[in-house]
Write a protein that holds these residues in place. Sequence first.
Motif, PDB file in Angstrom:
ATOM      1  N   LEU A  53     -43.172  -6.907 -57.366  1.00  0.00           N
ATOM      2  CA  LEU A  53     -43.401  -8.172 -56.671  1.00  0.00           C
ATOM      3  C   LEU A  53     -42.315  -8.427 -55.626  1.00  0.00           C
ATOM      4  N   ILE A  54     -41.077  -8.114 -55.977  1.00  0.00           N
ATOM      5  CA  ILE A  54     -39.971  -8.270 -55.030  1.00  0.00           C
ATOM      6  C   ILE A  54     -40.154  -7.341 -53.833  1.00  0.00           C
ATOM      7  N   ALA A  55     -40.561  -6.106 -54.097  1.00  0.00           N
ATOM      8  CA  ALA A  55     -40.786  -5.152 -53.013  1.00  0.00           C
ATOM      9  C   ALA A  55     -41.901  -5.632 -52.090  1.00  0.00           C
ATOM     10  N   ALA A  56     -42.946  -6.217 -52.670  1.00  0.00           N
ATOM     11  CA  ALA A  56     -44.033  -6.754 -51.845  1.00  0.00           C
ATOM     12  C   ALA A  56     -43.522  -7.890 -50.971  1.00  0.00           C
ATOM     13  N   ARG A  57     -42.708  -8.747 -51.539  1.00  0.00           N
ATOM     14  CA  ARG A  57     -42.163  -9.864 -50.767  1.00  0.00           C
ATOM     15  C   ARG A  57     -41.295  -9.363 -49.610  1.00  0.00           C
ATOM     16  N   LYS A  58     -40.561  -8.290 -49.857  1.00  0.00           N
ATOM     17  CA  LYS A  58     -39.715  -7.723 -48.803  1.00  0.00           C
ATOM     18  C   LYS A  58     -40.539  -7.101 -47.687  1.00  0.00           C
ATOM     19  N   ARG A  59     -41.820  -6.797 -47.960  1.00  0.00           N
ATOM     20  CA  ARG A  59     -42.740  -6.335 -46.912  1.00  0.00           C
ATOM     21  C   ARG A  59     -43.363  -7.515 -46.183  1.00  0.00           C
ATOM     22  N   ASP A  60     -42.889  -8.721 -46.488  1.00  0.00           N
ATOM     23  CA  ASP A  60     -43.387  -9.962 -45.893  1.00  0.00           C
ATOM     24  C   ASP A  60     -44.756 -10.349 -46.428  1.00  0.00           C
ATOM     25  N   ALA A  81     -34.895 -15.353 -60.859  1.00  0.00           N
ATOM     26  CA  ALA A  81     -33.962 -15.637 -59.773  1.00  0.00           C
ATOM     27  C   ALA A  81     -33.999 -14.581 -58.660  1.00  0.00           C
ATOM     28  N   PRO A  82     -33.989 -13.268 -58.953  1.00  0.00           N
ATOM     29  CA  PRO A  82     -34.057 -12.279 -57.863  1.00  0.00           C
ATOM     30  C   PRO A  82     -35.347 -12.365 -57.062  1.00  0.00           C
ATOM     31  N   PHE A  83     -36.429 -12.721 -57.721  1.00  0.00           N
ATOM     32  CA  PHE A  83     -37.732 -12.862 -57.052  1.00  0.00           C
ATOM     33  C   PHE A  83     -37.724 -14.072 -56.126  1.00  0.00           C
ATOM     34  N   ILE A  84     -37.215 -15.184 -56.612  1.00  0.00           N
ATOM     35  CA  ILE A  84     -37.157 -16.406 -55.808  1.00  0.00           C
ATOM     36  C   ILE A  84     -36.197 -16.226 -54.636  1.00  0.00           C
ATOM     37  N   ALA A  85     -35.133 -15.464 -54.839  1.00  0.00           N
ATOM     38  CA  ALA A  85     -34.123 -15.261 -53.796  1.00  0.00           C
ATOM     39  C   ALA A  85     -34.684 -14.581 -52.554  1.00  0.00           C
ATOM     40  N   VAL A  86     -35.747 -13.785 -52.706  1.00  0.00           N
ATOM     41  CA  VAL A  86     -36.340 -13.105 -51.545  1.00  0.00           C
ATOM     42  C   VAL A  86     -37.559 -13.862 -51.010  1.00  0.00           C
ATOM     43  N   GLY A  87     -37.771 -15.076 -51.508  1.00  0.00           N
ATOM     44  CA  GLY A  87     -38.863 -15.899 -50.999  1.00  0.00           C
ATOM     45  C   GLY A  87     -40.114 -15.901 -51.843  1.00  0.00           C
ATOM     46  N   GLY A  88     -40.060 -15.317 -53.048  1.00  0.00           N
ATOM     47  CA  GLY A  88     -41.205 -15.368 -53.944  1.00  0.00           C
ATOM     48  C   GLY A  88     -41.432 -16.777 -54.459  1.00  0.00           C
ATOM     49  N   GLU A  89     -42.682 -17.123 -54.711  1.00  0.00           N
ATOM     50  CA  GLU A  89     -43.037 -18.457 -55.205  1.00  0.00           C
ATOM     51  C   GLU A  89     -43.378 -18.357 -56.694  1.00  0.00           C
ATOM     52  N   PHE A  90     -42.594 -19.015 -57.523  1.00  0.00           N
ATOM     53  CA  PHE A  90     -42.817 -18.970 -58.969  1.00  0.00           C
ATOM     54  C   PHE A  90     -42.992 -20.378 -59.511  1.00  0.00           C
ATOM     55  N   ARG A  91     -43.946 -20.531 -60.436  1.00  0.00           N
ATOM     56  CA  ARG A  91     -44.128 -21.820 -61.114  1.00  0.00           C
ATOM     57  C   ARG A  91     -44.452 -21.594 -62.578  1.00  0.00           C
ATOM     58  N   TRP A  92     -43.877 -22.453 -63.416  1.00  0.00           N
ATOM     59  CA  TRP A  92     -44.291 -22.545 -64.814  1.00  0.00           C
ATOM     60  C   TRP A  92     -45.518 -23.435 -64.872  1.00  0.00           C
ATOM     61  N   PHE A  93     -46.500 -23.042 -65.666  1.00  0.00           N
ATOM     62  CA  PHE A  93     -47.645 -23.921 -65.877  1.00  0.00           C
ATOM     63  C   PHE A  93     -47.366 -24.840 -67.051  1.00  0.00           C
ATOM     64  N   ASN A  94     -47.537 -26.149 -66.820  1.00  0.00           N
ATOM     65  CA  ASN A  94     -47.378 -27.171 -67.848  1.00  0.00           C
ATOM     66  C   ASN A  94     -46.025 -27.061 -68.544  1.00  0.00           C
ATOM     67  N   PRO A  95     -44.933 -27.332 -67.808  1.00  0.00           N
ATOM     68  CA  PRO A  95     -43.612 -27.359 -68.449  1.00  0.00           C
ATOM     69  C   PRO A  95     -43.624 -28.293 -69.650  1.00  0.00           C
ATOM     70  N   PHE A  96     -42.766 -28.035 -70.593  1.00  0.00           N
ATOM     71  CA  PHE A  96     -42.861 -28.651 -71.917  1.00  0.00           C
ATOM     72  C   PHE A  96     -42.858 -30.172 -71.892  1.00  0.00           C
ATOM     73  N   SER A  97     -43.838 -30.711 -72.611  1.00  0.00           N
ATOM     74  CA  SER A  97     -43.942 -32.135 -72.855  1.00  0.00           C
ATOM     75  C   SER A  97     -44.718 -32.298 -74.147  1.00  0.00           C
ATOM     76  N   LEU A  98     -44.185 -33.023 -75.091  1.00  0.00           N
ATOM     77  CA  LEU A  98     -44.837 -33.150 -76.398  1.00  0.00           C
ATOM     78  C   LEU A  98     -46.232 -33.750 -76.276  1.00  0.00           C
ATOM     79  N   GLU A  99     -46.442 -34.624 -75.282  1.00  0.00           N
ATOM     80  CA  GLU A  99     -47.727 -35.307 -75.193  1.00  0.00           C
ATOM     81  C   GLU A  99     -48.845 -34.406 -74.675  1.00  0.00           C
ATOM     82  N   ARG A 100     -48.473 -33.260 -74.070  1.00  0.00           N
ATOM     83  CA  ARG A 100     -49.511 -32.374 -73.554  1.00  0.00           C
ATOM     84  C   ARG A 100     -49.237 -30.919 -73.914  1.00  0.00           C
ATOM     85  N   LEU A 101     -48.522 -30.712 -75.003  1.00  0.00           N
ATOM     86  CA  LEU A 101     -48.080 -29.372 -75.363  1.00  0.00           C
ATOM     87  C   LEU A 101     -49.246 -28.427 -75.624  1.00  0.00           C
TER      88      LEU A 101
END
Length: 377
Positions: A53-60, A81-101
């Motif tokens: 994924l990092i290599a793909a990002r480095k290919r723009d 962190a290394p992926f985000i540092a080269v411009g990769g977009e990362f997201r956690w789905f539904n970060p922890f919350s007891l009401e919607r765990l």
Amino acid sequence: MTGLSAKGFRWLRTGDEAFEAMLTAIDAAQISVRLETYIFSNCPLGREVREALIAARKRDVRVQVLVDAWGSQQLADEFWAPFIAVGGEFRWFNPFSLERLGFRDHRKLLVCDAHVAITGGFNIAPEYQGDGIASGWRDLALLVTGDLARELAVSFDFMFDQAAFKHFRFMRLRKTAAKHKAHTVDGQVLASGPGRGQNPIARAMHEDLAEAKQVHIAAAYFLPTWRIWRDLLKAAKRGAAVQLMLPANSDVPVSQLATQSLYRRLMRAGVQIHEYLPQMLHSKFLVIDNCVYIGSANLDIRSFYINYELMIRIHHPALAEEARQLFASDVQQCRRIDPREWRRLRTFWTKLKEKWSFFLLARIDPYIARRQLKTLR
């Protein structure tokens, strides 16, 4: 690597084959990479995928990664962190919350250049590596191209945009866009999630089962809704050939016990039940006459009502025949459950555990999910 099964499709029959295809697709991407998974492990395989994924990002190339926060709770933020540092977009789905765990993104999807897509049951974790016989869990994926891949990219974009889950408070009052059916010339994309509105996966299966003559189901976890349960029994009773392949050993024992509470009624109706022996069976595919379903959804209540899931439905006689051949090959590694032997071996204590497991997963789990839906305003 095997060749194309039917035009525009290729079966990925083992973990080794699936991960090789994923890495090849990422390496070839020139415009975009979209990756969505429930489990992503910090293991040699996970690090190899990250480096691709990092290599793909480095290919723009634009690279987006969506990982479920609960399924991958052991994966540290620093891993990306290394992926985000080269411009990769990362997201956690539904970060922890007891009401919607309880509401999880259980989908598994890779789309490259909105032209090549892979979906099935494989998570990015070491237990999926191998051939499913000598080593590694038994699973299956399908590579698709063209219009289906483009619609899968659209489905990913919705999930990526909603990853923080803040939209969920409105779902109780309206049908959610997470539940949708997209038609293409090659097949349908069926996406589902919690909230109001019919489940498109369950709806499509119900319609296909109504007149089915052959039904082949491979499921890691099997606890169908009442409607699908009734459809399967009706199909078997009217003479359809209904075969069910389930794990002999499960990573979720309570789920296996709940499933086994259904065996007797299924076999009395004429359903053949096979338990896969060599490794844990994690496959999630159905063949109903000339229709193939494959993706992330198990045939259980959590997949239909609680999790976010993704399946593709393809009406294609040649592809369906290939899927039946894959099923038949795996059945050779199974033991068929004999109804008389099954009745003889089950003790009172076993039956009690099965009933409690069924009650927990078929009644308590959905009840808790409904209560959570009501509190999310």
